[in-house]
Write an enzyme that holds these catalytic residues in place. Structure first.
Site, short mmCIF file in Angstrom:
data_model
loop_
_atom_site.label_atom_id
_atom_site.label_comp_id
_atom_site.label_asym_id
_atom_site.label_seq_id
_atom_site.Cartn_x
_atom_site.Cartn_y
_atom_site.Cartn_z
N ASP A 93 0.85 -1.20 0.00
CA ASP A 93 0.00 0.00 0.00
C ASP A 93 0.89 1.24 0.00
OD1 ASP A 93 0.87 -0.16 2.61
OD2 ASP A 93 -1.08 0.26 3.51
N SER A 94 2.21 1.03 0.10
CA SER A 94 3.16 2.13 -0.11
C SER A 94 3.02 2.69 -1.52
CB SER A 94 4.59 1.65 0.14
OG SER A 94 4.87 0.48 -0.61
N ASP B 209 -1.02 -6.17 -0.66
CA ASP B 209 -1.09 -5.53 0.66
C ASP B 209 -2.50 -4.93 0.82
OD1 ASP B 209 -0.05 -4.66 3.03
OD2 ASP B 209 1.15 -3.03 2.17
N LYS C 280 -1.25 -9.45 2.45
CA LYS C 280 -0.61 -9.02 3.70
C LYS C 280 -1.59 -8.14 4.46
CE LYS C 280 2.85 -5.82 3.90
NZ LYS C 280 2.24 -4.78 4.76
N GLU D 107 -1.71 -5.59 7.83
CA GLU D 107 -1.06 -4.95 8.97
C GLU D 107 -1.78 -5.48 10.20
OE1 GLU D 107 -0.32 -0.77 8.71
OE2 GLU D 107 0.63 -0.96 6.75
N GLU E 98 8.59 -4.58 10.83
CA GLU E 98 9.06 -3.28 10.33
C GLU E 98 9.55 -2.40 11.48
OE1 GLU E 98 6.45 -1.33 7.55
OE2 GLU E 98 7.66 0.51 7.56
O1 KIV Z 1 3.56 -1.16 1.81
C1 KIV Z 1 4.74 -1.55 1.88
O2 KIV Z 1 5.60 -1.27 1.03
C2 KIV Z 1 5.10 -2.36 3.04
C3 KIV Z 1 6.54 -2.71 3.21
C4 KIV Z 1 7.31 -1.53 3.62
C5 KIV Z 1 6.74 -3.86 4.11
O3 KIV Z 1 4.27 -2.69 3.82
#
Ligand code: KIV
Length: 270
Positions: A42-43, A81, A111, A113, A180
């Site tokens: 989600d980055s 994510d 993924k 959180e 993280e």
């Molecule tokens: O969204 C992302 O890029 C992440 C990584 C930094 C682990 O969650």
């Protein structure tokens, strides 16, 4: 094709590699390099979409980018994510949102959180056939709760909470865990305490694998966190190329004759 079983089997034998990617060309570069897992993080919100945080990212954003990455990936395990509030509010919505990433967009896993609220959800997803990667330590979707992006697990009580939550997600069936921005001794303790592989980012060398953001690794980000490392300087390559284009157009050196053709038989268009 890397599977979640392969990832688990690699732990403790060889370091596991994971990198983010958000589009087809970068996914194919990452995949060709033999990276085990590609995270469509989600980055994407900060790195690609120009937001300050990951909070505004929605399911459509992640789905679009997961589709692009999956289509360009032959071998790596693609992890989607799940964005802020797309899981954990309503169980049915959570399962549908996560299931969509596998059914429609070609992801191999999701993924989440993680926290106390994702233990049961992880178990349910795994029962339904959705592999889950947990994520503890600094979870950027909690930016408003933290008031920034501080390192986590820096005292005994909070470090113990991370270890306990890691164990709970291990028992719930998560296939791996991103840790993280936690102290390296806390990451080492978590890695020791769980069966699932740990993938560190800013968590030291004792995790089973490492993950970084693609744009940081290649040197494309304007800013990157102190725990990442630049292995290239793609930003200046891109700047040189764009400067070259602008001066060639402005100076009349582009386009050259080979960059276009005339059509035969068109003499007078008036
Ligand atoms: O969204 C992302 O890029 C992440 C990584 C930094 C682990 O969650």
């Amino acid at each position: 094709m890397v599977t979640v079983r392969d990832v688990r089997a690699k732990a403790g034998e060889e370091p596991i590699t994971m990198l983010t990617a958000y589009d087809a060309p970068t996914a194919s570069i990452v995949d060709d390099a033999g990276v085990d897992m590609i995270l469509v993080g989600d980055s994407v919100g900060n790195v690609v979409l120009g937001y300050d945080t990951t909070i505004p990212v929605d399911v459509e954003d992640v789905a679009r980018h997961v589709g692009a990455v999956s289509r360009a990936t032959d071998d790596a395990l693609v992890v989607a994510d799940m964005p802020f509030l797309s899981y954990g509010v309503d169980e049915t919505d959570s399962l549908e949102n996560a299931g969509r990433m596998l059914k429609e967009e070609g992801a191999d896993a999701v993924k989440l959180e993680s926290g106390p609220h994702t233990v049961g959800l992880t178990e349910k997803m795994v029962q339904l056939g959705i592999p889950v990667q947990a994520h503890l330590g600094l979870t950027p979707q909690h930016v408003n709760q933290y008031g920034g992006f501080p390192r986590q697990g820096t005292d005994t009580e909070s470090a113990e909470r991370i270890v306990d939550l890691a164990k709970a997600h291990d028992d719930a069936g998560a296939f791996s865990l991103v840790l993280e921005h936690v102290p390296s001794n806390v990451a080492a303790a978590v890695t020791e305490a769980v069966d699932m592989p740990t993938i560190g980012i800013g968590a030291g060398p004792d995790c089973d694998g490492q993950v970084l953001v693609f744009h940081d690794v290649v040197g494309l980000s304007e800013w990157s966190p102190s725990f990442s490392k630049q292995f290239g300087d793609v930003r200046s390559e891109m700047e040189d190329a764009v400067d070259g284009y602008v001066s060639a157009v402005e100076g009349g050196q582009f386009p050259e004759p080979q960059h276009s053709q005339e059509a035969d038989g068109i003499d007078d268009l008036d």
